[in-house]
Design a protein around this motif. Sequence first.
Motif, PDB file in Angstrom:
ATOM      1  N   LEU A   1       0.866  -1.176   0.000  1.00  0.00           N
ATOM      2  CA  LEU A   1       0.000   0.000   0.000  1.00  0.00           C
ATOM      3  C   LEU A   1       0.900   1.222   0.000  1.00  0.00           C
ATOM      4  O   LEU A   1       1.574   1.503   0.981  1.00  0.00           O
ATOM      5  N   LYS A   2       0.925   1.932  -1.108  1.00  0.00           N
ATOM      6  CA  LYS A   2       1.793   3.105  -1.225  1.00  0.00           C
ATOM      7  C   LYS A   2       1.164   4.327  -0.577  1.00  0.00           C
ATOM      8  O   LYS A   2       1.838   5.117   0.060  1.00  0.00           O
ATOM      9  N   GLU A   3      -0.128   4.489  -0.749  1.00  0.00           N
ATOM     10  CA  GLU A   3      -0.783   5.695  -0.257  1.00  0.00           C
ATOM     11  C   GLU A   3      -2.222   5.381   0.114  1.00  0.00           C
ATOM     12  O   GLU A   3      -2.907   4.665  -0.611  1.00  0.00           O
ATOM     13  N   LEU A   4      -2.640   5.891   1.252  1.00  0.00           N
ATOM     14  CA  LEU A   4      -4.043   5.848   1.677  1.00  0.00           C
ATOM     15  C   LEU A   4      -4.349   7.248   2.166  1.00  0.00           C
ATOM     16  O   LEU A   4      -3.636   7.774   3.028  1.00  0.00           O
ATOM     17  N   TYR A   5      -5.382   7.854   1.609  1.00  0.00           N
ATOM     18  CA  TYR A   5      -5.700   9.222   1.999  1.00  0.00           C
ATOM     19  C   TYR A   5      -7.205   9.427   1.922  1.00  0.00           C
ATOM     20  O   TYR A   5      -7.861   8.965   0.992  1.00  0.00           O
ATOM     21  N   VAL A   6      -7.716  10.148   2.916  1.00  0.00           N
ATOM     22  CA  VAL A   6      -9.133  10.510   2.971  1.00  0.00           C
ATOM     23  C   VAL A   6      -9.209  12.017   3.131  1.00  0.00           C
ATOM     24  O   VAL A   6      -8.462  12.598   3.933  1.00  0.00           O
ATOM     25  N   ARG A   7     -10.096  12.641   2.381  1.00  0.00           N
ATOM     26  CA  ARG A   7     -10.259  14.093   2.494  1.00  0.00           C
ATOM     27  C   ARG A   7     -10.504  14.479   3.941  1.00  0.00           C
ATOM     28  O   ARG A   7     -11.202  13.782   4.678  1.00  0.00           O
ATOM     29  N   ARG A   8      -9.937  15.601   4.310  1.00  0.00           N
ATOM     30  CA  ARG A   8      -9.966  16.104   5.686  1.00  0.00           C
ATOM     31  C   ARG A   8     -11.383  16.060   6.289  1.00  0.00           C
ATOM     32  O   ARG A   8     -11.571  15.566   7.391  1.00  0.00           O
ATOM     33  N   GLN A   9     -12.373  16.569   5.569  1.00  0.00           N
ATOM     34  CA  GLN A   9     -13.727  16.663   6.123  1.00  0.00           C
ATOM     35  C   GLN A   9     -14.448  15.323   6.243  1.00  0.00           C
ATOM     36  O   GLN A   9     -15.504  15.242   6.852  1.00  0.00           O
ATOM     37  N   TYR A  10     -13.855  14.244   5.702  1.00  0.00           N
ATOM     38  CA  TYR A  10     -14.484  12.923   5.758  1.00  0.00           C
ATOM     39  C   TYR A  10     -13.774  11.969   6.719  1.00  0.00           C
ATOM     40  O   TYR A  10     -14.188  10.820   6.860  1.00  0.00           O
ATOM     41  N   ARG A  11     -12.725  12.426   7.366  1.00  0.00           N
ATOM     42  CA  ARG A  11     -11.992  11.559   8.289  1.00  0.00           C
ATOM     43  C   ARG A  11     -12.835  11.245   9.523  1.00  0.00           C
ATOM     44  O   ARG A  11     -13.689  12.026   9.922  1.00  0.00           O
ATOM     45  N   GLY A  12     -12.554  10.086  10.111  1.00  0.00           N
ATOM     46  CA  GLY A  12     -13.274   9.673  11.305  1.00  0.00           C
ATOM     47  C   GLY A  12     -14.626   9.048  11.016  1.00  0.00           C
ATOM     48  O   GLY A  12     -15.392   8.777  11.929  1.00  0.00           O
ATOM     49  N   ARG A  13     -14.932   8.791   9.769  1.00  0.00           N
ATOM     50  CA  ARG A  13     -16.224   8.206   9.374  1.00  0.00           C
ATOM     51  C   ARG A  13     -16.097   6.768   8.878  1.00  0.00           C
ATOM     52  O   ARG A  13     -17.035   6.220   8.324  1.00  0.00           O
ATOM     53  N   GLY A  14     -14.910   6.189   9.006  1.00  0.00           N
ATOM     54  CA  GLY A  14     -14.720   4.802   8.589  1.00  0.00           C
ATOM     55  C   GLY A  14     -14.315   4.622   7.142  1.00  0.00           C
ATOM     56  O   GLY A  14     -14.246   3.484   6.662  1.00  0.00           O
ATOM     57  N   ILE A  15     -14.028   5.709   6.432  1.00  0.00           N
ATOM     58  CA  ILE A  15     -13.670   5.609   5.008  1.00  0.00           C
ATOM     59  C   ILE A  15     -12.355   4.847   4.835  1.00  0.00           C
ATOM     60  O   ILE A  15     -12.256   3.944   4.002  1.00  0.00           O
ATOM     61  N   GLY A  16     -11.334   5.210   5.613  1.00  0.00           N
ATOM     62  CA  GLY A  16     -10.055   4.513   5.528  1.00  0.00           C
ATOM     63  C   GLY A  16     -10.202   3.039   5.856  1.00  0.00           C
ATOM     64  O   GLY A  16      -9.610   2.179   5.194  1.00  0.00           O
TER      65      GLY A  16
END
Length: 157
Positions: A82-97
């Motif tokens: 896994l080279k990169e995992l990123y979630v937009r700032r306003q969507y963090r903490g919602r289980g997206i990652g």
Amino acid sequence: MAFLIKTLGQDPALLASLAEMLQEMQEHYAVPCPPSDDILQGLMERPEGTEIIVMAEETFVIGFAAYAALYPGPYLQPGLFLKELYVRRQYRGRGIGHELLTHLARLAQDRGLSRIDWTADAKDERLLQFYDSIGGQQKPDKVFYRLDKDALKRLAT
């Protein structure tokens, strides 16, 4: 909103949304960012074997994971890096990652791959807690190296 995980193809609108998010990511990491056109070109011409999944609603990307298959690994087994995992700032903490990593875990199993490896910023406590919470194990016996810029040129010549 209904967000779905999709494999990144060549959809221009999806590529543009991911390119915009990559600019946010570069800002987050406080590193230089190339112009938008260069980012789009890089996405369209990404190297063979590079795979990207995105979580998006239609063409609005809120998170992504970039990865590649590796061989050999421990016990001569194949795996994913896994080279990169990123979630937009306003969507963090919602289980997206978590959803993106769950998708990668299923993909690895479906492909007969034995593991997922990745690196993480050692100073980002929230990130480390997230990776610990999903069962990731830090490997203090490994050292991460990079060969780039002048060092890469020197070795190549």
